[in-house]
Design a protein around this motif. Sequence first.
Motif, PDB file in Angstrom:
ATOM      1  N   ASP A  99      68.577  30.751  88.518  1.00  0.00           N
ATOM      2  CA  ASP A  99      67.284  31.204  88.005  1.00  0.00           C
ATOM      3  C   ASP A  99      66.298  31.589  89.105  1.00  0.00           C
ATOM      4  O   ASP A  99      65.207  32.073  88.816  1.00  0.00           O
ATOM      5  CB  ASP A  99      66.636  30.113  87.139  1.00  0.00           C
ATOM      6  CG  ASP A  99      67.427  29.837  85.864  1.00  0.00           C
ATOM      7  OD1 ASP A  99      68.224  30.707  85.458  1.00  0.00           O
ATOM      8  OD2 ASP A  99      67.240  28.752  85.286  1.00  0.00           O
ATOM      9  N   ALA A 100      66.664  31.387  90.348  1.00  0.00           N
ATOM     10  CA  ALA A 100      65.767  31.683  91.475  1.00  0.00           C
ATOM     11  C   ALA A 100      65.538  33.191  91.584  1.00  0.00           C
ATOM     12  O   ALA A 100      66.320  33.992  91.084  1.00  0.00           O
ATOM     13  CB  ALA A 100      66.365  31.153  92.771  1.00  0.00           C
ATOM     14  N   SER A 101      64.458  33.542  92.276  1.00  0.00           N
ATOM     15  CA  SER A 101      64.165  34.958  92.517  1.00  0.00           C
ATOM     16  C   SER A 101      63.548  35.112  93.907  1.00  0.00           C
ATOM     17  O   SER A 101      63.197  34.130  94.554  1.00  0.00           O
ATOM     18  CB  SER A 101      63.201  35.488  91.445  1.00  0.00           C
ATOM     19  OG  SER A 101      61.978  34.772  91.499  1.00  0.00           O
ATOM     20  N   GLY A 102      63.426  36.348  94.347  1.00  0.00           N
ATOM     21  CA  GLY A 102      62.762  36.651  95.610  1.00  0.00           C
ATOM     22  C   GLY A 102      63.426  36.007  96.810  1.00  0.00           C
ATOM     23  O   GLY A 102      64.646  35.923  96.909  1.00  0.00           O
ATOM     24  N   VAL A 103      62.587  35.534  97.724  1.00  0.00           N
ATOM     25  CA  VAL A 103      63.042  34.920  98.963  1.00  0.00           C
ATOM     26  C   VAL A 103      63.908  33.693  98.663  1.00  0.00           C
ATOM     27  O   VAL A 103      64.896  33.425  99.348  1.00  0.00           O
ATOM     28  CB  VAL A 103      61.834  34.516  99.841  1.00  0.00           C
ATOM     29  CG1 VAL A 103      62.243  33.636 100.998  1.00  0.00           C
ATOM     30  CG2 VAL A 103      61.112  35.743 100.339  1.00  0.00           C
ATOM     31  N   VAL A 104      63.552  32.949  97.628  1.00  0.00           N
ATOM     32  CA  VAL A 104      64.283  31.729  97.286  1.00  0.00           C
ATOM     33  C   VAL A 104      65.720  32.075  96.888  1.00  0.00           C
ATOM     34  O   VAL A 104      66.669  31.448  97.354  1.00  0.00           O
ATOM     35  CB  VAL A 104      63.563  30.947  96.161  1.00  0.00           C
ATOM     36  CG1 VAL A 104      64.370  29.735  95.730  1.00  0.00           C
ATOM     37  CG2 VAL A 104      62.167  30.532  96.626  1.00  0.00           C
TER      38      VAL A 104
END
Length: 136
Positions: A47-52
């Motif tokens: 479910d993470a997005s972007g830099v993560v």
Amino acid sequence: MVQRLTDEEMFTLKTGAFGAVFMVSNADPGVLALFRESFAASGAMADASGVVKAALSSGPLPKLPRDSALEVESVVLPALREAIRILTEKAPEDLPVYRSVVLAAADRTARAHNGISPAEAQVIERIADALGQPAA
């Protein structure tokens, strides 16, 4: 403005996140539980997005101590605190994503096998504290 994270910084985020799951899993060990817990945690991390998302899905897996829970915590909790510092400084918009993904992964790991035990609840509380956020 988002600053690009170094490979070392990305690895710190990954060490904190994967280490948090490892800490919860070790709090109430069991072989079958470990499989269920790993699967549950991977769902939260997806479910993470972007830099993560970039940090969690690239590079090598962190090597964590295996001798004692105290040794694992001595690596993971500082990594979580450092990850918060890095994100606060370089990618503040990704800070809530990191916190929620790590806490969701820890929570799902604990719930994957017979619900959250008292030992797992204590570990989640220490993780939340390192993230600078009260446990839900």
